[in-house]
Each structure stands twice: as structure tokens, then as C-alpha cells.
Write a protein that holds these residues in place. Structure first.
Motif, PDB file in Angstrom:
ATOM      1  N   SER A 435       0.839  -1.192   0.000  1.00 20.66           N
ATOM      2  CA  SER A 435       0.000   0.000   0.000  1.00 20.66           C
ATOM      3  C   SER A 435       0.874   1.241   0.000  1.00 20.66           C
ATOM      4  CB  SER A 435      -0.913   0.020   1.231  1.00 20.66           C
ATOM      5  OG  SER A 435      -1.635   1.228   1.311  1.00 20.66           O
ATOM      6  N   SER A 436       0.484   2.222  -0.804  1.00 20.81           N
ATOM      7  CA  SER A 436       1.203   3.495  -0.840  1.00 20.81           C
ATOM      8  C   SER A 436       0.496   4.557  -0.015  1.00 20.81           C
ATOM      9  CB  SER A 436       1.323   3.974  -2.294  1.00 20.81           C
ATOM     10  OG  SER A 436       0.031   4.147  -2.873  1.00 20.81           O
ATOM     11  N   GLU A 437      -0.537   4.161   0.744  1.00 20.06           N
ATOM     12  CA  GLU A 437      -1.298   5.127   1.520  1.00 20.06           C
ATOM     13  C   GLU A 437      -0.491   5.646   2.698  1.00 20.06           C
ATOM     14  OE1 GLU A 437      -4.996   3.499   2.702  1.00 20.06           O
ATOM     15  OE2 GLU A 437      -5.624   2.947   0.672  1.00 20.06           O
ATOM     16  N   GLN A 438      -0.702   6.912   3.001  1.00 21.27           N
ATOM     17  CA  GLN A 438      -0.102   7.494   4.183  1.00 21.27           C
ATOM     18  C   GLN A 438      -0.836   6.989   5.430  1.00 21.27           C
ATOM     19  OE1 GLN A 438       2.670   9.407   4.024  1.00 21.27           O
ATOM     20  NE2 GLN A 438       2.642   9.056   1.803  1.00 21.27           N
ATOM     21  N   ALA A 439      -0.202   7.168   6.586  1.00 24.08           N
ATOM     22  CA  ALA A 439      -0.825   6.743   7.836  1.00 24.08           C
ATOM     23  C   ALA A 439      -2.178   7.420   8.028  1.00 24.08           C
ATOM     24  CB  ALA A 439       0.105   7.042   9.010  1.00 24.08           C
ATOM     25  N   SER A 440      -2.278   8.684   7.649  1.00 28.94           N
ATOM     26  CA  SER A 440      -3.540   9.404   7.818  1.00 28.94           C
ATOM     27  C   SER A 440      -4.653   8.770   6.992  1.00 28.94           C
ATOM     28  CB  SER A 440      -3.366  10.867   7.432  1.00 28.94           C
ATOM     29  OG  SER A 440      -2.892  10.985   6.100  1.00 28.94           O
ATOM     30  N   GLU A 441      -4.340   8.356   5.760  1.00 29.64           N
ATOM     31  CA  GLU A 441      -5.342   7.711   4.920  1.00 29.64           C
ATOM     32  C   GLU A 441      -5.756   6.369   5.505  1.00 29.64           C
ATOM     33  OE1 GLU A 441      -4.675   8.324   0.430  1.00 29.64           O
ATOM     34  OE2 GLU A 441      -2.651   8.326   1.296  1.00 29.64           O
ATOM     35  N   MET A 442      -4.796   5.614   6.012  1.00 30.68           N
ATOM     36  CA  MET A 442      -5.115   4.311   6.578  1.00 30.68           C
ATOM     37  C   MET A 442      -6.004   4.443   7.806  1.00 30.68           C
ATOM     38  SD  MET A 442      -1.419   2.416   6.232  1.00 30.68           S
ATOM     39  CE  MET A 442      -2.030   0.979   7.131  1.00 30.68           C
ATOM     40  N   VAL A 443      -5.690   5.407   8.656  1.00 29.16           N
ATOM     41  CA  VAL A 443      -6.495   5.611   9.857  1.00 29.16           C
ATOM     42  C   VAL A 443      -7.929   5.983   9.482  1.00 29.16           C
ATOM     43  CG1 VAL A 443      -6.788   7.054  11.901  1.00 29.16           C
ATOM     44  CG2 VAL A 443      -4.528   6.174  11.317  1.00 29.16           C
ATOM     45  N   VAL A 444      -8.081   6.860   8.500  1.00 31.14           N
ATOM     46  CA  VAL A 444      -9.416   7.268   8.056  1.00 31.14           C
ATOM     47  C   VAL A 444     -10.181   6.075   7.488  1.00 31.14           C
ATOM     48  CG1 VAL A 444     -10.662   8.624   6.331  1.00 31.14           C
ATOM     49  CG2 VAL A 444      -8.857   9.679   7.679  1.00 31.14           C
ATOM     50  N   ASN A 445      -9.513   5.277   6.665  1.00 30.46           N
ATOM     51  CA  ASN A 445     -10.181   4.146   6.039  1.00 30.46           C
ATOM     52  C   ASN A 445     -10.597   3.089   7.053  1.00 30.46           C
ATOM     53  OD1 ASN A 445      -9.937   5.224   3.454  1.00 30.46           O
ATOM     54  ND2 ASN A 445      -7.886   4.352   3.188  1.00 30.46           N
ATOM     55  N   LEU A 446      -9.721   2.820   8.020  1.00 27.98           N
ATOM     56  CA  LEU A 446     -10.052   1.823   9.035  1.00 27.98           C
ATOM     57  C   LEU A 446     -11.148   2.329   9.964  1.00 27.98           C
ATOM     58  CD1 LEU A 446      -6.423   0.573   9.761  1.00 27.98           C
ATOM     59  CD2 LEU A 446      -8.249  -0.700   8.611  1.00 27.98           C
TER      60      LEU A 446
END
Length: 843
Positions: A435-446
Motif C-alpha cells: 500500500s502506498s497510503e499514508q498513515a492518515s489515509e489508513m487511519v481514516v479508512n479503518l
């Protein structure tokens, strides 16, 4: 910026009746006997030896081709032969339990240490299902810790979520769990029968030293006697971490704050205020930071591999090769067990150690409603490679970004280089797709995944109430149009349209996952409108193409889309079923991949009805033999996909589905269904799923699905526990879910008391449809037989026939209306007045 439960900042979601009387009614009623006499199924050469040879050869060829394409031999590969592959393991494993931590709690500024872990490792939503208190669906902190201890769902006695008990200190610096025997005894009475102390006992038996920080951690780290060798209240008192192989830390401020809020008048804990929750999460983050700071500096955050590809050399014996991946070192002072215990890697710092692996999990709920929680892993994984930045997954879920609390136990055991016993049901956390997502994107998605799960729990009950009510109302109105003839041909046309849309509702509930309806301002209206819109599109295709003129044309299109959509879904990861109103509920954690029972009911009914439409089209062109071969090959393929571990992984559905397909083929060929034939086909279904399960069992334990796990449970004498639990669930669903039971009864009554009896339109509508399309009779009986056996063999009980009938009855009505519109009414003319007498008048 903090991620809130109501956040709309999200990327596109990661979607990419008992019917025993049925056959008797259809085969034995006076009306049907009349239909058989007037429109018999043409005799076929199926009974000839040549035709039987053609069909059997085609079916056998399809099966073996499928086996080859699916890599049957590959299922035997790993773990059945050859030496174990060496892999680097971490010097120590740190398990940090944070009961109640959710992804919406994380914030880059307020929780920098947790944010750093997400940035450096893998992350996922954690399904924390355990044994809940009576009449509640949440996981209490004690139950969460005991589940980690056992690697199986566990719980504690009592109706409330009591905090972990204060450990009893021992003179040697250790501690024991008060009332441990009571906890063990209670869990032996549950249907899961977990073995408490599994994780701690395995570590100690392998020569590792265990430390627990905090009362809850003692529950997770204790051995089978309820004791832990080293216990401290906070990590600062632990001293040097280097000697410990397993360190279990409790960061329990969220749970403690929740327990101090008190209880409401119903005995439920009062929810924390937003401010109190934020402050508790900040304290948790500081405690996690303290743990990270205490890690030995030469290994903190190190995810590298040890020197050399296979063997870690020790100072005592640089050339030692006493076993792949095994490193021996002087036993640390105070450790228990032998340093030469097989299966565990031990090495002093600086001698090729892979550092420390951190596993962090929000082990339980701290709200009155269950949630998905935080799971983070940083360091070397059980496979030897470091956890990469991205989403975690596990073989237990097969979903990127979703793991379970029992998986945490299996991961820790794997990191210790140990073999998980049969009682540990989880699978190790692994890195998912890059995954190339930033930590912020991952937190939002989860956090969005948890939001979807919460909204699903809120709308599922009302949705089914609306669904059942509308279905029953439709059957009543359709009965008036069919039986009484009110509204004339316009009413029939409207009935056909609504029936086609109704038949597409079931598959639309899964396709609705292509739209993030849970993020809409009114989720309940959003999911209903989304499902209805998709069903209308499918109905439009069914009623708008050239096939609409055929009796079974619309039925075939809707049923075919139903079958193919679910077939494609299970072959690509079952993503359409996750958080669908008729699919999986990750918070509940019953199942995460393959065919759910409701999906099986929809899939099997759609498949058999679609095959009846295809068969009728071929038969009408004089290709009956080809129709039998095509239906047999695809039917067998559909059955195998339903049971194949890599796809459907459905145990109870295979015998039911195989019998349903066989009944359909027998009737399609013009033969009669007998108890002997049903028994033989049922036995074949049991043998088929049994063979698939045994093949799955031959794989390594970590790679098995629940099919292979069930074989192991049979060998261990635990199968009856599983069967009795599922039978109890089946009875509970059937008795407790009165709405689906009512829907099943109304659908059957409509089928046999409305469609199968003469009406104002003349002969029975079902009889007319049979006369114009004889294959419908075979398909309908096959689908209903499948749903009946599925009802008896699965723990979803009445939900299976209810959802199968939701597909079968409306689509059958569509065919019946088309048949009525194809032929003129046969209602007799009004009787003329009596003729006058010709007798002479009386004198």
C-alpha cells in the motif's frame, strides 16, 4: 485532525420452511396430475446407456479439469514433506493490549506514539468477538485478555464487565490470578471450551521468560496454573527487557475510565464523555511511548534480518548448525526451562537478533455497543520478513485490513517459533497487498470500516422489518390480481414488473456494497434506495431484452446475474458480502470469507433457476441432450465452488446444493425422483465435502480453513461440541426470527395456494407456466429441495429457505404472469337463462 465516527472523509470503500410438502404438492395433487397428462415432459434418451455414458463422462471431465485448474496437488504441498525453512525470529515479542481502543481515537498530534507505529508497520481493524455477558453482544476487558491467553473465544462469569482482578503477588516477583480455577471451570461450560493459559504455558515450556505489566496482562500472560513468573504494575519497574522472550503489557486507561463511569438504571455502563475518552487515549499513548522507549536501543525499531540467510551464529559456537533457524545462547538469569527447548529461537542482543516485534490490539469494547478495534504490528513477522507499511491480513479473514483477536495469539506463538496447538483457532497476522497510503489515509479508512459496521448494526433490523413487510404486502396484492383477476391485463403487467424487481432484491443487497451507503446522511434510506435502484436496473435488463418474450426469459436473466455475481465474488475474496445487510458482520466475527449461509441460499436458488431457463431454451430448439450436459457441468462446477476451501468454503451447503442440482437434472431428464436416488445423491454430497475437508486438513494447520479444522476436531473428539453449537443456533434462529419464519410461510402459501390453483384467469398460473416451459418445474423443485436440506444442515435455520424463496417465488410469479399473458383466459362464459317449458298450459 482526529478521525470521528461521523467522518465523511473517506476513500472509495475496498469493494472492488420446511418444504417437505412441496414435492408432494407438485407431484401428487389432482391439478398437477392433470397438467402432466396435458403437457407431459417429453421422454428423452437419458435412460439409454449411450446417453448416460455421455453425461457421466462430461461431468467427470469437468470435475477433474476443475481440480487441475484449482491446484489440487498444491493443497498437499506445504508441510507434507521436506525440511522446515529457516526464518529469522525476533529476540522478544511485546504484546500491548489496549482494551477499547478504536481507530477513531487516533490523532497525529494527540497520539504521536500510536501514529508512529501505524507509520512504521502494518495496521488493521480488529474483530474482538469473545464470550459476551448474558444478553449482551460486547466483549468485556477480562474476556478479551482471556481470549488472548487461550487463542479461542473465552469469557468470565457474571452479567457485567468487571475490571481485571488485582493479581496476588508471589515472593519470587511473580503473580497469580485470583479465582483462576473459577475462570477455567466457567470456560469449560461454554461451547468453545478454550484452554486458558495457552500462550504463557507454551512460552515457558519452550524455555522463554514471560513478564506481565498490569492486572489485565497477567490474565493474558499466565500459564495454565494462572501464574506468571514476573509481574510489575508499570513498565518502568520491569528493569532490563533483554531477558524476556514474551512481554505482555496492559494499557488500560480507557477500560478503567469506562468502569468508573458507573451503571445506568438498566445495569449498563454509562458511556464516557468525549473529553474523558480523549484524555484516557492520551494517557494510553504515553504508556505506549514508555514501552517503546524501554526497548533495548540496539534493537528498538529494528526490523532487519539476522546475519546469514539460514543460521544465526552464536559466540559460543560460530559454526553451529544444530537446526534451521534455531539459535542457542546462555540462559538468562532467572529463566525457567531449558535453553535447548526445540522450536524457540533465543539469542543475546547483538548476536544476529531480529529485534523486537510489537503487537498492539484493542482487545475489547468500552462502549455499550461492540466495535472494531485497533490492530498494529511492527517488526519481524512469523514468516521472517518485516511487517511492511500497509494493511494487515490473516488467513482467518482473507480480508486486507481485518484480523481477529484469536489471530493475535497465533501471531505471538509463531513469532516465538512455536507450533500452535489445535485449541488455538486464529491465524498469524501477515502483511497484505503493498500500500502506498499514508498513515492518515489508513487511519481514516479503518475508522470508516468501523463506521460501516456500526451503521450496518443499526439498519439491519429495520431493513429486514421493511423487507419482510413489503414482501408480504406484495404477495397479498399479487394474490388479488391472480386469483380475482382485478385490474385486468394492466394489473398483470404491473405484477410482472414488481415481481422481477422483487426477485432481484436479494442479489442487489450484495451489489449495494459497491456504493458507500453508510456514509450518506440517512443510512437507512440510503441502503434501501441503493438496493432498490440496483434491483430496478437488473429488472430493466431482464424485461428489456429480446428474451422478455419468453416465459422464462426475465427469470433466467435475474437468476443468472444472481448466480454469476456471487460466484465472481467468492472467487475474488467475498468483498461484496462484508458489511452487506445480508452478508457478514465483521464485529460479530462469525465468518469473513466464502459463502455465508444467506449468500448460499441466494446463490443456490439463483443457479438452479438460471439453469432451468437455459435448459428450456435449449430444449425448445431440440437440444435436450446438450441441455443436460450444460446444466450438469455448470451445476457441478457451482457445487464445487461452493465447497472449495479457496472460494466458497461452505461445509453444510455442498450436500444440499448437490441434491438440489441432482433433483433438477433427474426431473429435467424425464425420470422420477425416488428416495433411493435422493439417498445416493446425498451420500455423494457428504463424500464430496468430506473429501474436500480432508484435502484441506492435509495442509499445515496455519493454512487450513474451517473445513480442515473440523476434520481435526473430529479426530480430537470435539466435533459434537461444534455440531451441538450449530444445531442450537439453527433452532434459535428458526424460533427467534419470527419475521423470516412468517415470510417463508407466506411465500409457500402464495406458491401453492395462489399460483398452483385455478383462478379467474382459468387454469392454474403455475400449471400454465409448466405447460409452456416444463423445465421450470424441475428447477423450482430442485431449488426448494436444496433450501429444505440447507435449512436442516446449517446454523442459520429458517433464514436459508426464507432467502431462497425470496429469489424463487417472485421469479416464478414473473414466469406465471408471462404464461397467463401468452394464452387467452379460459374462464367459462356466464350460464344462459333456463329454457322455457314446452308443456301445454294447465287447464
Amino acid at each position: 485532525m482526529a478521525v470521528t465516527r461521523g467522518s465523511r472523509e473517506t476513500r472509495a470503500h475496498r469493494w472492488t420452511a420446511r418444504t417437505a410438502p412441496v414435492t408432494a404438492i407438485l407431484l401428487g395433487t389432482r391439478t398437477h396430475r392433470w397438467m402432466i397428462r396435458t403437457a407431459p415432459v417429453t421422454a428423452t434418451p437419458f435412460g439409454t446407456r449411450a446417453h448416460r455414458w455421455v453425461v457421466c463422462t462430461a461431468l467427470a471431465t469437468a470435475f477433474f479439469l476443475l481440480s487441475g485448474l484449482s491446484g489440487l496437488s498444491g493443497l498437499f504441498g506445504p508441510g507434507t514433506a521436506g525440511a522446515a525453512v529457516a526464518r529469522p525470529l525476533p529476540a522478544r515479542v511485546v504484546v500491548i493490549g489496549v482494551p477499547g481502543l478504536e481507530w477513531s481515537d487516533l490523532d497525529r498530534v494527540r497520539t504521536p506514539n500510536l501514529w508512529k507505529l501505524v507509520d512504521q508497520g502494518g495496521a488493521a481493524s480488529l474483530s474482538t468477538r469473545a464470550v459476551p455477558p448474558p444478553d449482551r453482544g460486547i466483549t468485556c476487558p477480562v474476556a478479551g485478555w482471556l481470549t488472548v491467553s487461550a487463542g479461542q473465544r473465552a469469557g468470565a462469569p457474571g452479567a457485567s464487565c468487571a475490571p481485571p482482578p488485582t493479581p496476588a503477588a508471589t515472593p519470587d516477583g511473580g503473580a497469580s490470578v485470583p479465582d483462576w480455577a473459577e475462570l477455567v471451570a466457567f470456560n469449560t461450560t461454554t461451547s468453545y471450551r478454550p484452554t486458558l493459559g495457552q500462550l504463557g504455558q507454551l512460552t515457558v515450556d519452550a524455555g522463554g521468560k514471560v513478564a506481565a505489566v498490569g492486572p489485565g496482562a497477567v490474565l493474558g500472560a499466565a500459564d495454565k496454573s494462572g501464574k506468571v513468573a514476573k509481574y510489575v504494575a508499570n513498565v518502568d519497574d520491569l528493569g532490563d527487557l533483554a531477558p524476556y522472550r514474551l512481554i505482555v503489557v496492559e494499557a488500560g486507561d480507557l477500560a478503567e475510565t469506562w468502569s468508573r463511569t458507573g451503571l445506568d438504571q438498566d445495569g449498563d455502563p454509562i458511556s464516557m464523555t468525549g473529553q474523558a475518552r480523549r484524555e484516557a487515549v492520551a494517557r494510553v499513548d504515553r504508556q505506549v511511548g514508555t514501552v517503546l522507549d524501554r526497548l533495548p536501543p540496539e534493537t528498538a525499531g529494528n526490523t532487519g534480518t539476522p546475519e546469514g540467510p539460514d543460521i544465526t551464529k552464536t559466540p559460543e559456537n560460530p559454526g553451529s548448525t544444530e537446526g534451521p533457524g534455531i539459535t542457542k545462547s546462555p540462559e538468562p538469569s532467572g529463566s525457567s526451562g531449558s535453553s535447548e527447548s526445540p522450536g524457540i529461537t533465543k539469542s543475546p542482543e547483538g548476536s544476529g537478533s531480529s529485534g523486537t516485534t510489537i503487537l498492539l490490539g484493542g482487545l475489547s469494547d468500552t462502549t455499550i455497543a461492540p466495535h472494531l478495534h485497533v490492530a498494529i504490528a511492527r517488526g519481524v513477522s512469523p514468516g521472517g520478513e518485516p511487517y511492511s507499511h500497509g494493511y494487515l491480513t490473516a488467513a482467518s479473514t482473507r480480508q486486507d485490513g481485518l484480523v481477529t483477536n484469536t489471530d493475535l495469539t497465533a501471531t505471538a506463538i509463531g513469532l516465538l517459533g512455536l507450533e500452535a496447538p489445535n485449541g488455538v483457532v486464529g491465524r498469524a497476522w501477515q502483511s497484505g497487498e503493498p500500500s502506498s497510503e499514508q498513515a492518515s489515509e489508513m487511519v481514516v479508512n479503518l475508522a470508516d470500516d468501523d463506521l460501516a459496521s456500526q451503521v450496518l448494526r443499526e439498519v439491519r433490523g429495520p431493513f429486514f422489518a421493511v423487507f419482510v413487510t413489503v414482501q408480504i404486502l406484495f404477495y397479498l396484492l399479487a394474490a388479488v390480481a391472480i386469483r380475482r383477476g382485478w385490474g385486468g391485463s394492466r394489473a398483470l403487467a404491473a405484477t410482472q414488473v414488481v415481481a422481477t424487481v422483487s426477485g432481484a432484491i436479494a442479489i442487489a443487497t450484495f451489489l449495494a456494497q459497491l456504493v458507500p451507503w453508510w456514509n450518506l446522511p440517512a443510512p437507512m434510506a440510503g441502503v434501501i434506495l441503493t438496493i432498490l435502484a440496483i434491483a430496478c436496473v437488473i429488472a430493466g435488463l431482464a424485461l428489456g431484452g429480446p428474451w422478455r418474450a419468453h416465459v422464462l426469459g426475465p427469470l433466467t436473466v435475474v437468476a443468472g446475474i444472481t448466480s454469476l455475481a456471487l460466484l465472481a465474488d467468492v472467487m475474488t475474496g467475498s468483498r461484496l458480502q462484508v458489511n452487506a445487510v445480508t452478508g457478514y458482520e465483521p464485529v460479530t466475527g462469525g465468518r469473513f470469507y466464502g459463502f455465508s449461509n444467506i449468500a448460499f441460499a441466494v446463490y443456490s436458488a439463483g443457479t438452479i433457476l438460471a439453469l432451468s431457463g437455459v435448459a428450456q431454451w435449449l430444449i425448445s430448439r431440440g437440444r435436450r441432450s446438450l441441455a443436460l450436459v450444460v446444466c450438469g457441468v455448470y451445476g457441478l462446477f457451482a457445487v464445487v465452488v461452493d465447497g472449495w476451501p479457496a472460494w466458497g468454503a461452505d461445509f453444510g451447503g455442498v450436500p444440499a446444493f448437490l441434491v438440489g442440482v441432482a433433483v433438477f437434472l433427474i426431473l429435467l431428464s424425464g425420470r422420477r425422483v425416488s428416495p433411493v436416488k435422493l439417498g445416493l445423491v446425498g451420500l455423494a454430497g457428504v463424500l464430496l465435502i468430506g473429501t474436500i475437508a480432508v484435502v484441506d486438513w492435509l495442509k499445515p494447520p496455519s493454512a487450513r480453513t474451517h473445513l480442515g479444522t473440523f476434520v481435526q476436531q473430529v479426530l480430537d473428539g470435539e466435533a459434537w461440541t461444534v455440531i451441538s453449537r450449530k444445531f442450537g443456533a439453527m433452532i434459535g434462529v428458526t424460533v427467534g426470527n419470527w419475521s423470516l419464519t412468517l415470510l417463508t410461510l407466506v411465500a409457500l402459501a402464495f406458491l401453492f395456494l395462489v399460483l398452483n390453483r385455478p383462478s379467474q384467469w382459468g387454469a392454474p398460473a403455475l400449471g400454465r407456466a409448466y405447460a409452456l416451459a416444463p423445465a421450470l418445474r424441475a428447477g423450482l423443485i430442485g431449488a426448494l429441495t436444496c433450501s429444505l436440506i440447507g435449512f436442516l444442515m446449517n446454523d442459520s435455520g429458517i433464514a436459508i429457505p426464507a432467502m431462497a424463496l425470496t429469489v424463487a417465488v417472485p421469479l416464478t410469479l414473473t414466469a406465471c404472469v408471462r404464461a397467463l399473458r401468452h394464452s387467452p383466459p379460459t374462464t367459462p362464459e356466464r350460464a344462459s337463462a333456463p329454457a322455457g317449458t314446452t308443456a301445454p298450459p294447465a287447464p
